[in-house]
Design a protein around this motif. Structure first.
Motif, mmCIF file in Angstrom:
data_model
loop_
_atom_site.group_PDB
_atom_site.id
_atom_site.type_symbol
_atom_site.label_atom_id
_atom_site.label_comp_id
_atom_site.label_asym_id
_atom_site.label_seq_id
_atom_site.Cartn_x
_atom_site.Cartn_y
_atom_site.Cartn_z
ATOM 1 N N LYS A 159 0.828 -1.196 0.000
ATOM 2 C CA LYS A 159 0.000 0.000 0.000
ATOM 3 C C LYS A 159 0.866 1.251 0.000
ATOM 4 C CE LYS A 159 -3.133 0.839 3.242
ATOM 5 N NZ LYS A 159 -4.023 0.394 4.359
ATOM 6 N N ALA A 160 1.884 1.211 0.827
ATOM 7 C CA ALA A 160 2.773 2.364 0.909
ATOM 8 C C ALA A 160 3.426 2.635 -0.443
ATOM 9 C CB ALA A 160 3.840 2.120 1.971
ATOM 10 N N ILE A 161 3.804 1.569 -1.125
ATOM 11 C CA ILE A 161 4.456 1.743 -2.425
ATOM 12 C C ILE A 161 3.494 2.385 -3.412
ATOM 13 C CG2 ILE A 161 5.358 0.501 -4.424
ATOM 14 C CD1 ILE A 161 6.498 -1.565 -2.379
ATOM 15 N N LEU A 162 2.286 1.865 -3.446
ATOM 16 C CA LEU A 162 1.321 2.406 -4.399
ATOM 17 C C LEU A 162 0.991 3.862 -4.083
ATOM 18 C CD1 LEU A 162 -1.001 -0.672 -4.939
ATOM 19 C CD2 LEU A 162 0.607 0.349 -6.558
ATOM 20 N N THR B 253 10.716 7.651 -10.347
ATOM 21 C CA THR B 253 11.664 6.549 -10.469
ATOM 22 C C THR B 253 11.404 5.543 -9.359
ATOM 23 O OG1 THR B 253 13.405 7.343 -9.011
ATOM 24 C CG2 THR B 253 13.354 8.253 -11.223
ATOM 25 N N THR B 254 11.786 4.333 -9.621
ATOM 26 C CA THR B 254 11.514 3.301 -8.622
ATOM 27 C C THR B 254 12.215 3.606 -7.306
ATOM 28 O OG1 THR B 254 13.280 1.990 -9.617
ATOM 29 C CG2 THR B 254 11.032 1.421 -10.204
ATOM 30 N N ASN B 255 13.383 4.160 -7.388
ATOM 31 C CA ASN B 255 14.090 4.471 -6.147
ATOM 32 C C ASN B 255 13.374 5.549 -5.347
ATOM 33 O OD1 ASN B 255 16.679 2.905 -5.857
ATOM 34 N ND2 ASN B 255 16.822 3.550 -7.987
ATOM 35 N N LYS B 256 12.884 6.550 -6.063
ATOM 36 C CA LYS B 256 12.149 7.599 -5.362
ATOM 37 C C LYS B 256 10.889 7.037 -4.720
ATOM 38 C CE LYS B 256 13.203 11.668 -8.088
ATOM 39 N NZ LYS B 256 12.526 12.437 -9.149
ATOM 40 N N ILE B 257 10.232 6.176 -5.455
ATOM 41 C CA ILE B 257 9.018 5.573 -4.902
ATOM 42 C C ILE B 257 9.343 4.864 -3.594
ATOM 43 C CG2 ILE B 257 7.248 3.810 -5.223
ATOM 44 C CD1 ILE B 257 7.402 4.343 -8.214
ATOM 45 N N GLY C 122 9.069 4.847 2.268
ATOM 46 C CA GLY C 122 9.761 4.445 3.484
ATOM 47 C C GLY C 122 10.091 2.965 3.476
ATOM 48 N N VAL C 123 10.460 2.499 2.326
ATOM 49 C CA VAL C 123 10.657 1.076 2.106
ATOM 50 C C VAL C 123 11.933 0.926 1.285
ATOM 51 C CG1 VAL C 123 9.757 -0.608 0.453
ATOM 52 C CG2 VAL C 123 8.299 0.215 2.295
ATOM 53 N N SER C 124 12.597 -0.182 1.414
ATOM 54 C CA SER C 124 13.805 -0.335 0.620
ATOM 55 C C SER C 124 13.439 -0.680 -0.816
ATOM 56 C CB SER C 124 14.685 -1.432 1.192
ATOM 57 O OG SER C 124 14.164 -2.679 0.837
ATOM 58 N N ILE C 125 14.362 -0.355 -1.703
ATOM 59 C CA ILE C 125 14.101 -0.645 -3.105
ATOM 60 C C ILE C 125 13.896 -2.144 -3.315
ATOM 61 C CG2 ILE C 125 16.578 -0.740 -3.615
ATOM 62 C CD1 ILE C 125 13.772 0.417 -5.985
#
Lengths: 252, 252, 252, 252
Positions: C61-64, C80-84, C89-92
């Motif tokens: 959920k946090a990622i989305l 970018t995926t890293n920014k997401i 607040g999650v690791s890539i």
DNA sequence: GATGAATGAGCTTTCATTCAT
DNA sequence: TATGAATGAAAGCTCATTCAT
């Protein structure tokens, strides 16, 4: 004769893999913190625990089988610890309970293979010592048996020999093995004939290396079937003539 | 006899490497055929651009040298494209102007080595054909010259032969090479003596494989110096006796 | 009527994206069918793993959410995926546990939006079928509800509709959706009046496309507020008159 | 009616592209340093130079053509400045002599397309004003001509409309265009009948948006050919009935 | 002017390993 | 003890743009 990783080769493996498995453990690597119980001394590439319970035994077996299958099917580079665990039906956490790192799994696989080869070597040594058996016959039997062993998991053996990065430990082990077999062969050479060869040690090394390379070649890069048979004949011929020539010369 | 990557082995290397180097490069899929320029056809592991200006030539050279040094010093796994570029004093972008991927750099290095070996092989083939030269002498010269070549960058050659993942392309090339040398040797065998050998092809393969394996072993895993000399003698002995025995037998 | 990505447009996005998302994922090529676990079939743009534990659910959920915010704030190109991962607040690594690639995140977002629109469409279809409700009123309600839905995350929806590269999959899905709604509308048209229209299918397509475009325009490129209301009136007018004219004509 | 980038869409473009083209010029971007000569004021997305010499003209043309082809063939994401230059048979340096950045090339392409559409719009406006021509006929002609224009480079137009990231400038231009056409249409509406429509402005917007969306849909996502014809009929029907209904009502 | 070699920030993605539950 | 979610360093590679020649 160690068969799994002869002239010794290894692959690139993941840079990841390599960077982690070959170089000193990455920072996040944690040394087994003196945990007691059924643990071995924390030598890096050995299984972490000696499994005590049957369930554990099965887990270890499942992991090794899964690893072997993955290697055989997809090559070393596609063999990841997570996939191994998944295939083995075990959690990744459990995997790391029994193996301190990826390398340890490979080491186990290698040692398993070696253990399988050991009796073949032993028997052949005995046959070589047996004066009633022609040299060429003894060597032929050695070849045939080694090829049989390799035929069981040909792809696995090939990958293990060619693709898997060799650890320091594995290299040292190979040298040690070669040394042992060379000594053994030297003795046999001395026993089998009255005359001294110029360099029994050198001869033994050459025999070892040649046998290893040719076995591997025949097992992993099979030439067309009808040539293959001839190649075995020729290999045996080369090696036995080599030894016998010596005898002949010294006898002559 | 091709020495650089004989029975040679390699693995997939990093999943990175594999996934990218082995699968077809999607983007490069459509080559703009109209476009001229100094580009080679976009075969995956070939250099991307032929350098046109001297500056570019130097860049390419610097990259290859840096790669060679890194490989020799740290092994294939620790050789990353970024490190190569850094060591070469060149930007990573420049590296990728001339090499489409990491593998291409290795391929270049390999081909360089092969090119260096080629004349040695040629000369030895000629000597083997020369009826005035003893077989054993021809073979000894072959060994000595190959070892000399390998002595230039021994660690690099070892890593190239043992650690670097072999691409399909490289494997095919090796097979092709072996085939070519085998054919050549078969002819020589036929010319050099009146009688036919049972299996000249098999014999040629055995000679090829054995020579390759022993050369590599001697070059890469050097036994103690005083044994080494003896080993060369023994290797030469084994091979020449093998061939001559045939002659003797068939002659007898 | 599906609103999220209608005639929608998108591009390939980054060459990165393209090269990777569009070409078959080489590694995932062999799916280990034996392996169970909470994985979906490895279709490229579908989530990779179904979260099992509540913690995992929150991660997804946090990622989305993070992705949605980034898109809305900075546009697709700067997402970018890293920014997401950072924003979430999650690791890539965690991100890639649940989404096989960047595209999959967008697909999820899109599907979420679609899922939200679905009931609106359903209800409107029912209203259109209802003979007691004037056509114009049914259409007005459809518009109003769609605009309400779009008002929740207007910028996100705009970017999703206009900026995000459309995968083959998404395009196919859109076509399929349009087909479904067209069929539905055709039936409704037939039920609601006694006479046949010349081309109910064509009419349905036109209604679908026009509604979609106008909704989007009103939601994403809002004209000044007092014009906006009039525009809704006019849009409704256009569509209902269009349908009714037919009836009148055929009846006349 | 601007056709190239209607409801306005754009794509993801390379993240690179985006990151650079959409966000404020990256650090390495250098502002045209007041170079005199035939340069325009340094508005970012306009061609850098007004080509003076015929050769320069050809260069610019070649670049635009190459860009158009690349876009049409491979999509926006695969269109890189280097490829454009290569295709155009021009050095990348030259490309940057005539276009300050990638966006400028796209802008030119877009403007070219617009310029091509302009006369169509003009003529249609005149026909709409012409009281001797039925509304429906005027609208049909508009549709047909727009579709013809789009048929020239259909893929290019689609990609331009759907995949290319829209710059602020392009968006503003679109709005401005819409405004202009709306005003024009409003006047025509007033002229063509005695009665006032409730919201001529709103009506004009709706007509503009609907025409644009339907044209694009018909041009870019062609339905089966026999449905297509019917769809054009229906679209024309919808729009003309919409306008005429007004007249009828106000007249009634 | 034209050329094309060079640049490098930045992107996506992987996977061995840890550790809270 | 088992689980599996989480981690994050690090890798390969791209491409708009610059600038020495």
């Amino acid at each position: 004769m160690r068969q799994a990783t002869p002239t010794s080769r290894q692959s690139a493996a993941s840079k990841h893999v390599k960077a982690r498995a070959v170089s000193p453990r990455s920072k996040r690597a944690h040394v087994l913190k003196g945990a007691a119980g059924a643990r071995r001394a924390s030598s890096p590439d050995l299984p972490r625990k000696l499994p005590r319970q049957p369930r554990a035994h099965e887990t270890v077996k499942a992991i090794l089988q899964a690893a072997a299958k993955l290697i055989a099917e997809q090559g070393f580079a596609l063999m990841t610890t997570n996939k191994i665990a998944e295939r083995a039906g075990v959690s990744i956490g459990s995997l790391y309970q029994y193996f301190p790192n990826k390398t340890a799994i490979l080491t186990s696989l290698l040692e398993e293979h070696q253990a399988g080869i050991q009796p073949v070597i032993e028997q052949s040594m005995r046959e070589l010592e047996d004066p009633k058996l022609a040299f060429s016959e003894a060597i032929r039997r050695l070849f045939v048996r080694l090829l049989e062993k390799h035929a069981v998991h040909p792809r696995l053996n090939r990958v293990l020999a060619e693709e898997v990065p060799r650890t320091r430990r594995a290299i040292a082990l190979d040298r040690h093995n070669e040394e042992a077999y060379v000594n053994r062969v030297v003795e046999i050479l001395r026993k089998r004939r009255d005359t001294r060869v110029a360099h029994p040690i050198a001869m033994a090394h050459i025999l070892f290396q040649a046998t290893q390379a040719l076995t591997r070649w025949l097992a992993h890069t099979p030439p067309e079937i009808h040539i293959r048979e001839a190649c075995i004949d020729e290999a045996v011929k080369m090696l036995s003539v080599y030894v016998q020539e010596r005898r002949r010369r010294s006898a002559g």
